[in-house]
Structures are given as C-alpha cells and as structure tokens.
Write an enzyme that holds these catalytic residues in place. Structure first.
Site: not given
Ligand code: UFG
Length: 323
Positions: A31, A74, A138, A167, A280
């Site tokens: 790592d 990531s 990504y 997730n 977002r």
């Molecule tokens: N969200 C919020 N507030 C926050 C953080 C997240 O409302 O503070 C929402 C996001 O908009 C999303 C959901 O919570 O609707 C989940 O968000 P995450 O960031 O926890 O996870 P993602 O679904 O964006 O990410 C996942 C994987 C990534 C991958 C992505 C693909 O963790 O590795 O899906 O869309 F790239």
C-alpha cells in the site's frame, strides 16, 4: 496460501486481509498509504509501503500464490477533476501488477471492481450482463481493468474473479479486538457522514430529494464489509486457471437516503439534523444489485442487514472519536 493484498491499508482491503489471516493464510500488504493508514494493516500481515509500479514485482518475487487487488483511487468527483491521475493509477498500476504476475507466474487474482462500471443503469436490479456505460473516469478506469484482466486470464492462464461492489458499509472487529472501518479524508459516503453528524452534533446534507423514487431520495444497495470480505475468500477459492468470472456484490434490496438516516437515528438514539441540498452531479437515482450469479456459483449471500452496518460503523465512529 501466500497472498499479496494490494491496498490492504485501506477500508475494504484491511478487512479482507484480517479475514484471510483468520482463515490461516500468509498475507503481505502492499500500500502506498496515499489514502490508507498503517494502523489499519491487520496484526500478523507483512507490510510494504510502495506503489504497484515500483514494488509489485519485487514483493511478488518473494513468492505468492494469489493476489487480492484493492489498491486504487476511488472518488467519483475527484476522478472527474483529475481523470489522467485515475487512468495512470488505476489502469497503469493494475497493468504493472498483471505484468509482474505474468512474469513471476502468480496464477490467481481477485479484483475489486465497482457498480460505477454500469453508470446510470436502465433497470434494477442490475445483472452482470447489463450494459457497462460508466459515467465517470473512475468507473471507466475500473471497467478498463476488468477488460485487461479478462484478456490476461485468456492469454496467460490467470484464474481471475472480478467483484463489482455496490455500496459497502459497516465495520469489522479483527481477532486482536481492533476495529477496522471507513475513514476517508474527505469522507464522501453517506453512512459515515450521517454517523459523523450524530457524533458531532453537525447536520448532514441530503443531496437531492426530487429523484423519481418513492421518497425523492436516491436508492442504493448497501452491503456489509464483512459479507463482502466473505465473498472475497470464496472468490479466491474459486479461481481456476484461464477462467475469468464477474460477480456483482450487493444485498439485492434498496434503501433510500432517508431510510438510511432513519436507521442511523435508531441505532445511535440521536435525532440527527438534516438539510436538503442540491443533487450531487452524476448520482444515479437507483442502484441495486442482482447477486443471483454469485449466490448460484459460490453459494454466497449477504447475511448482515443495514442496521448491523450502521451499528458496527457507529461503534467504529465512537472509538475513533475517543482517541
Ligand atoms: N449522500 C448524501 N449525503 C452525503 C453523502 C451521500 O445525501 O453526505 C447520498 C448520495 O447523493 C447518494 C447516496 O447518499 O445518493 C449514497 O452516496 P455514497 O457517496 O455513500 O455512495 P455512492 O452511491 O455515490 O457510491 C457508490 C460507491 C462508489 C461508486 C458509486 C457509483 O461507493 O464506489 O456508487 O455510482 F463509484
């Protein structure tokens, strides 16, 4: 087996490394600590600090039966801002690793891929045969590694399993009592952000409540990191020379952002404050996995629910807060 775990100082890599050690394997972690933490490398693992390009061949030359490959950048948003870095690190680093494996005849690899390869899927649940149309560098870089690895398996006889995570959440206690969990900087993921809000009294932001879903917030498929690690051990056992397989990894059930926050309120007993903010960029409305293929082939299924993920992550958050 002697196993190299790349990215084993990170969240998922460290949990898998701990499970490998508990199962009796000999583990070396490689790592570069760009996002990982030395104290996350589980007790009993060897540790080498370095990049795949600089160190993979040297570490593998000490002898390895298999590689579990987690090392990657990531963050979707960061990848849009700095695409070349994602291509160089995720694809370039992986190719250096595959080339070293080929030269040193390391026969098996399990690769950490992502739901982001599907982009904005047309349906839920998503199957492995659905179109891959990533919407970020990504996701595109991870898909490119999937393709390269498929070719290395075909040409050079690697046994390869590609796991596409949805997730991942939760934390796991290692055999020595240490908790291994999620601590990114910056933290972008929902559950750690909600729990950090609970711990500090800050408010959490909900990114958009006008999606075409029942409560207007995005729906995701959350999988406990311990279940995910279990899938890696099964995948390792299933590597067969010259054969590559791709599996989605999720629970098969979707939860909205509001539902996740509600479960976190119940688990913490804290009335976490919420602000609704703008959407977002790049967030698909619904992302739910079909894990039917890995259930059928490897007899794997998710055993821990969202409440367990929130409870374990909360334990981890509290322990970190008290340091
Ligand atoms: N969200 C919020 N507030 C926050 C953080 C997240 O409302 O503070 C929402 C996001 O908009 C999303 C959901 O919570 O609707 C989940 O968000 P995450 O960031 O926890 O996870 P993602 O679904 O964006 O990410 C996942 C994987 C990534 C991958 C992505 C693909 O963790 O590795 O899906 O869309 F790239």
């Amino acid at each position: 087996m002697r196993i190299l775990v790349t990215g084993g100082a990170g969240y998922i890599g460290s949990v898998v490394a701990a499970q490998l050690i508990a199962a009796g394997h000999e583990v070396t972690v490689l790592d570069d600590l760009s996002t990982g933490h030395t104290d996350a490398v589980p007790a009993g693992a060897g540790f080498v600090k370095g990049t795949l390009r600089d160190c993979a061949a040297e570490v593998l030359s000490d002898g390895a039966d298999a590689v579990l490959h987690f090392a990657a950048k990531s963050l979707v948003g960061e990848s849009v801002a700095e695409p070349a870095r994602y291509w160089a690190n995720n694809l370039g680093g992986s190719l250096a690793l595959f080339e070293a494996m080929r030269e040193l005849r390391v026969p098996a690899i399990v690769f950490s891929s992502t739901a982001a390869v599907y982009g904005e899927p047309e349906r839920a649940p998503v199957a492995e045969t659905d179109p891959t149309r990533p919407t970020s560098p990504y996701g595109a870089s991870k898909l490119a590694v999937d393709v390269a690895l498929t070719e290395f398996a075909r040409l050079y006889g690697f046994g390869a399993v590609i796991l596409r995570y949805f997730n991942v959440a939760g934390a796991q206690q290692a055999a020595d009592g240490t908790w291994l969990g999620e601590r990114h900087n910056p933290e972008t993921h929902l559950i750690p952000n909600v729990l950090a809000a609970a711990a500090t009294g800050r408010r959490v932001q909900v990114f958009g409540d006008d999606y075409p879903t029942p409560d207007g917030t995005c729906i995701r498929d959350y999988i406990h990191v311990t279940d995910l690690a279990d899938a890696h051990l099964r995948a390792l056992g299933a590597c067969q020379p010259g054969r590559h397989r791709i599996y989605n990894l999720g629970n098969g059930a979707g939860f909205s952002v509001w539902e996740v926050i509600e479960v976190c309120r119940e688990v913490t007993g804290i009335d976490i404050g919420v602000d609704v903010a703008a959407r977002r960029a790049g967030d698909p409305a619904v992302l739910v996995a079909s894990s039917a293929r890995i259930q059928a082939d490897l007899d794997w299924r998710a055993r821990r629910d969202l409440r367990a993920m929130a409870a374990n992550a909360w334990r981890f958050t509290q322990l970190r807060g008290s340091r």
